[in-house]
Each structure stands twice: as C-alpha cells, then as structure tokens.
Write a protein that holds these residues in place. Structure first.
Motif, PDB file in Angstrom:
ATOM      1  N   ASN A   3       0.810  -1.478  -0.358  1.00  0.00           N
ATOM      2  CA  ASN A   3       0.141  -0.365  -0.567  1.00  0.00           C
ATOM      3  C   ASN A   3       1.022   0.889  -0.216  1.00  0.00           C
ATOM      4  OD1 ASN A   3      -2.244  -1.532  -0.285  1.00  0.00           O
ATOM      5  ND2 ASN A   3      -2.631  -1.507   1.822  1.00  0.00           N
ATOM      6  N   LYS A   4       1.922   1.496   0.429  1.00  0.00           N
ATOM      7  CA  LYS A   4       2.981   2.839   0.565  1.00  0.00           C
ATOM      8  C   LYS A   4       3.708   2.721  -0.099  1.00  0.00           C
ATOM      9  CE  LYS A   4       7.195   0.189   2.119  1.00  0.00           C
ATOM     10  NZ  LYS A   4       8.194   0.650   3.139  1.00  0.00           N
ATOM     11  N   TYR A   5       3.136   1.725  -1.765  1.00  0.00           N
ATOM     12  CA  TYR A   5       4.121   2.268  -2.734  1.00  0.00           C
ATOM     13  C   TYR A   5       3.086   2.929  -4.209  1.00  0.00           C
ATOM     14  CZ  TYR A   5       8.777   0.551  -1.387  1.00  0.00           C
ATOM     15  OH  TYR A   5      10.327   0.641  -1.054  1.00  0.00           O
ATOM     16  N   GLN A   6       1.508   2.961  -3.304  1.00  0.00           N
ATOM     17  CA  GLN A   6       0.849   2.870  -4.252  1.00  0.00           C
ATOM     18  C   GLN A   6       0.541   4.157  -4.817  1.00  0.00           C
ATOM     19  OE1 GLN A   6      -2.337   1.193  -4.826  1.00  0.00           O
ATOM     20  NE2 GLN A   6      -2.653   1.878  -6.729  1.00  0.00           N
ATOM     21  N   LYS A   7       1.186   5.631  -4.088  1.00  0.00           N
ATOM     22  CA  LYS A   7       1.284   6.954  -4.109  1.00  0.00           C
ATOM     23  C   LYS A   7       2.721   7.348  -5.293  1.00  0.00           C
ATOM     24  CE  LYS A   7      -0.713   8.611   0.470  1.00  0.00           C
ATOM     25  NZ  LYS A   7      -0.688   9.560   1.279  1.00  0.00           N
ATOM     26  N   THR A   8       3.594   6.205  -4.938  1.00  0.00           N
ATOM     27  CA  THR A   8       4.337   6.335  -5.827  1.00  0.00           C
ATOM     28  C   THR A   8       3.969   6.452  -7.194  1.00  0.00           C
ATOM     29  OG1 THR A   8       6.173   5.285  -3.921  1.00  0.00           O
ATOM     30  CG2 THR A   8       6.716   5.478  -6.685  1.00  0.00           C
ATOM     31  N   VAL A   9       3.423   5.176  -7.247  1.00  0.00           N
ATOM     32  CA  VAL A   9       2.961   5.260  -8.801  1.00  0.00           C
ATOM     33  C   VAL A   9       2.332   5.702  -9.280  1.00  0.00           C
ATOM     34  CG1 VAL A   9       1.433   3.016 -10.141  1.00  0.00           C
ATOM     35  CG2 VAL A   9       2.949   2.508  -8.307  1.00  0.00           C
ATOM     36  N   TYR A  10       0.877   6.132  -8.936  1.00  0.00           N
ATOM     37  CA  TYR A  10       0.109   7.632  -8.868  1.00  0.00           C
ATOM     38  C   TYR A  10       1.454   8.659  -9.723  1.00  0.00           C
ATOM     39  CZ  TYR A  10      -3.845   4.697  -7.204  1.00  0.00           C
ATOM     40  OH  TYR A  10      -5.071   4.124  -6.621  1.00  0.00           O
ATOM     41  N   ALA A  11       1.801   9.015  -8.684  1.00  0.00           N
ATOM     42  CA  ALA A  11       3.144  10.294  -9.009  1.00  0.00           C
ATOM     43  C   ALA A  11       3.475   9.729 -10.144  1.00  0.00           C
ATOM     44  CB  ALA A  11       3.910  10.739  -8.087  1.00  0.00           C
ATOM     45  N   CYS A  12       4.265   8.485 -10.516  1.00  0.00           N
ATOM     46  CA  CYS A  12       4.111   8.179 -12.061  1.00  0.00           C
ATOM     47  C   CYS A  12       3.356   8.718 -13.576  1.00  0.00           C
ATOM     48  CB  CYS A  12       5.166   7.276 -12.485  1.00  0.00           C
ATOM     49  SG  CYS A  12       6.563   6.974 -10.735  1.00  0.00           S
ATOM     50  N   CYS A 128       8.902  -0.876  -8.145  1.00  0.00           N
ATOM     51  CA  CYS A 128       7.897  -0.933  -7.411  1.00  0.00           C
ATOM     52  C   CYS A 128       7.705  -2.156  -7.204  1.00  0.00           C
ATOM     53  CB  CYS A 128       6.527   0.058  -7.451  1.00  0.00           C
ATOM     54  SG  CYS A 128       7.309   1.478  -6.982  1.00  0.00           S
ATOM     55  N   PRO A 129       7.273  -2.741  -5.485  1.00  0.00           N
ATOM     56  CA  PRO A 129       6.755  -4.366  -5.705  1.00  0.00           C
ATOM     57  C   PRO A 129       5.425  -4.148  -5.795  1.00  0.00           C
ATOM     58  CG  PRO A 129       7.043  -3.218  -3.098  1.00  0.00           C
ATOM     59  CD  PRO A 129       7.246  -1.991  -4.328  1.00  0.00           C
ATOM     60  N   LEU A 184       4.858  16.337  -3.926  1.00  0.00           N
ATOM     61  CA  LEU A 184       4.398  13.726  -4.338  1.00  0.00           C
ATOM     62  C   LEU A 184       5.336  13.373  -4.395  1.00  0.00           C
ATOM     63  CD1 LEU A 184       2.185  12.788  -3.702  1.00  0.00           C
ATOM     64  CD2 LEU A 184       2.078  12.434  -5.706  1.00  0.00           C
ATOM     65  N   PHE A 185       6.078  13.868  -5.018  1.00  0.00           N
ATOM     66  CA  PHE A 185       7.708  13.190  -5.399  1.00  0.00           C
ATOM     67  C   PHE A 185       8.937  13.035  -4.239  1.00  0.00           C
ATOM     68  CE2 PHE A 185       6.864  11.710  -9.748  1.00  0.00           C
ATOM     69  CZ  PHE A 185       6.928  10.135  -9.134  1.00  0.00           C
ATOM     70  N   ALA A 186       8.970  14.113  -4.196  1.00  0.00           N
ATOM     71  CA  ALA A 186       9.583  14.550  -2.193  1.00  0.00           C
ATOM     72  C   ALA A 186       9.159  14.101  -1.049  1.00  0.00           C
ATOM     73  CB  ALA A 186       9.595  15.866  -2.062  1.00  0.00           C
TER      74      ALA A 186
END
Length: 399
Positions: A3-12, A128-129, A184-186
């Motif tokens: 779940n913690k990488y969901q925002k990372t994917v959205y930012a991409c 990302c996993p 967001l990426f920060a």
C-alpha cells in the motif's frame, strides 16, 4: 502491491501527464507565436526539434548522474525544470529583445525536465514491489496518451472560452501539474531498482550482450511505428478528407492517442491472462496492416480508419519492450532504462523524418512515405522473434 507504494505509482502516472504537456502544448501555439512575435514558422517549428534534441541529450547524460544523486532528487528536479520552462514560456519572450530567444530558453528548460521524466518514470515503477509489473507498465504509459488528449481538449476549450490571447495564463496553469507533482515526489517512498549490495550493469557490459541490441532495435522501431503515423495523421486527414485543421486534429492524432491509450489500459487490466510476446506480435501484424491500409487503399475514409487502427496497434509496443527488457536484464539499472529511452526517442524523431523524406522524393506523395514506414513494425516483429529464439537457447536467463 504494498500500500505504501500506491502513491508512488500514482505520482509516476502524473509524471507521464506532465511529459505529455511538455511535448504537446507548444505546437498548439505556433500560429499565435507567428502573429504575436512576427517569428517565421520555419523558426518556430525548430522549437519542437530543439525540445526532442535536448531530451535525447538528457537521456544519454542521465546515465552518469542519476545513480549518483538518487532517483528522488532527480524526479523532483525533472518536475521543477518542467514547471519552470512552462512558466518562463509565458514570461521570457516579452523580456528578451528577441522573442524567439526567450521561447528557446524556456523550451530548453522544460526539455531537460521531459528528458529526465522519460528516463525516470519507468524504472521507478519497475522498482516498486508490484504483482503484475507488465500490466502496470502498460497502464503507466497510457497516461501519456490521456495527457496528450487532455492537453488538446482542455487547451481548445480554454482558447474558445477565454481567447487565444490568454495563452500565457494557460501555460502557467499547466505548470501547476509538474510543480505539485514535484512536492508529491519529495514525500512518496521510492524503492531501489538494484538489490542492496549489487551494482547495475555499465554501458560497456550492456553493449556486450546481443539481446540488449535487440531490445534497442525494438525500442527504436516502437517509437518510429508510433510517431511515423501520429505526426502525419492530421496532415493526412486534411489532405485526404479535405477537412479543416481542427477536424483534422480531432480525426487524426487525437483519435490515434485515444486508441493507443485504450490498448495500454486494456493490457493493464487483462495482461495477466495474455502472453506478452503473442500480444506484441499480434499488435505488430495489425500495425503492418494499418500502414498498408493507409498507403495502398484508395478510400480516404478507410485510410483514416487505418490511422486509428495504427494507434490501437502501437499501444503495447513501447511499454511492452520496456517490460521485456527489465525482466530479461534485471541488473540493467539506470543505464538500461536511459539507453532504451534514447533508442525510443531516436525512433520517434527518425520515423516521421523517413516519412517526410520519402514523401518529398515522390513529389509530396504522403502515401508513399507512410508505405516506407511499414519497415518499422516489420523490424519490431523480427525483434520479438529474435527474443523468443534467444531465450529458448538460454534457458537459464529469465523469460
């Protein structure tokens, strides 16, 4: 996916939209620049060449500094360069003695951001996993298509409501997308592409692998297959159907982008049930058929349908090649993604050039130029076959 990488994917995903803004906003203003600043179109169109030229340069140079400064800093800088370029696009032309110099400086700034985004978004998602990376990669690149569609539609509505004279305000509004995504990426978590204690392959090591050159060929052909049709779709619609430029843009490149994005979303949703090699091979065959339809069928309406089918066929080519390369060369690291992006961009610039040169040679016959470009999906299909044969012989390598 954790779940913690969901925002990372959205930012991409948003990063791909930012890249679409960079590449597709300024062409909407060519005539405005000509009327407002008195710059000839021959110079104005150089801005697109400079944009992609600097993106290519950044693709190449990023191998030397991204790993040193880290993906987070690189991502934030990419978005800040993109935002700064869009804001200065509205400011510098009036501040400089020569408006073209101001436009050029702004374009160079956001081209640096665009080049970095080209290199970074795919490996950040790859790291990302994820449970189904191929599908996520396809979905990621669909957001470039939706960004392209959004830029054209929203800008057209804005100009109709507020007037083309307020384009500077829209440039600043578009700059908010990369600016907010930099924030967001920060904050979002970014996983490492290479296992701890391991080192990514160098350019020299990659160059010594035959399969790497096959992937470079596939990326170049993916970019060329996409842009050879996309860049000429509007012109074909105008000439073949005799419609206005606005209708030509809607019936040509916009329809192309919608169908290309739809193909990527389709694989993103159902990819776990589909063999990627077979899907890419089928798409290449459909692409060949689309090019032949456009270039050989006398009916303008069927030719336009061929343009649309081409958008559907090329959707998987770029993200699919990225996914295959990442899975086949897991230690490729930043160098692999940077060189793949470089090859893809070379294809994007070289494909339309081939179409234009062949068309000019045959007396501005655009159909002849498009027919010549059928070589690109043919080569991509060959590359897919070479990959399958390679891994049949090297069973110890990951499929």
């Amino acid at each position: 996916m954790k779940n913690k990488y969901q925002k990372t994917v959205y930012a991409c995903f948003i990063g791909c939209i930012a890249q679409a803004i960079i590449n597709n906003f300024i062409p909407l203003l060519f005539l405005t620049f000509q009327d407002t600043y008195g710059i000839p179109l021959s110079r104005i169109t150089m801005l697109v060449t400079i944009n992609f030229g600097f993106q290519l340069l950044v693709d190449l140079c990023s191998v030397g500094f991204v790993d040193k400064i880290g993906y987070r800093i690189s991502m934030v800088l990419a978005h800040l360069f993109a935002a700064a370029g869009l804001v200065l696009l509205a400011v510098l032309p009036d501040m400089c003695g020569d408006p073209f110099t101001g436009l050029l400086a702004a374009v160079i700034l956001y081209a640096i951001g665009g080049g970095l985004l080209e290199v970074l978004v795919s490996p950040v998602v790859e790291a990302c996993p994820l449970e189904h990376k191929e599908q996520t990669m396809s979905l990621l690149h669909s957001f470039y298509c939706w960004g392209h569609v959004g830029v054209v539609l929203i800008s057209t509505v804005f100009f109709r409501v507020f007037g083309i004279g307020n384009w500077k305000a829209l440039a600043v509004i578009w700059a908010l997308v990369p600016l907010l995504n930099a924030v967001l990426f920060a904050k979002v978590p970014i996983a490492s592409l290479i296992e701890e204690g391991e080192k990514g392959l160098s350019i020299k090591e990659l160059a010594g692998m035959k399969i790497f050159w096959v992937f470079l060929l596939m990326m170049a052909c993916a970019g060329a297959s996409e842009q050879s049709m996309s860049q000429w779709a509007s012109t074909f619609a105008e000439k073949g159907l005799g419609v206005s430029k606005t209708m030509g843009d809607l019936a040509g490149p916009l329809a192309f982008a919608v169908l290309m994005g739809s193909a990527r979303v389709f694989y993103g949703k159902y990819g776990e049930k589909i063999d990627l090699d077979k899907f890419m091979a089928g798409s290449s065959i459909l692409c060949i058929a689309a090019y032949l339809c456009v270039s050989l069928v006398p009916s303008p309406v069927l030719g336009l349908l061929g343009c649309a089918l081409c958008g559907l066929s090329v959707g998987i080519m770029w993200p699919g090649t990225f996914s295959k390369a990442a899975a086949s060369l897991p230690k490729g690291g930043t160098a692999l993604f940077a060189l793949l992006a470089l090859a893809g961009d070379l294809g994007c610039s070289g494909g339309p050039t081939v179409v234009g040169m062949v068309s000019s040679y045959f007396g501005e016959d655009l159909k002849k130029g498009i027919l010549a470009a059928v070589v690109f999906p043919l080569l991509l299909l060959t590359g897919i076959g070479l990959c399958r044969n390679f891994f049949r012989r090297k069973k110890d390598l990951p499929m």
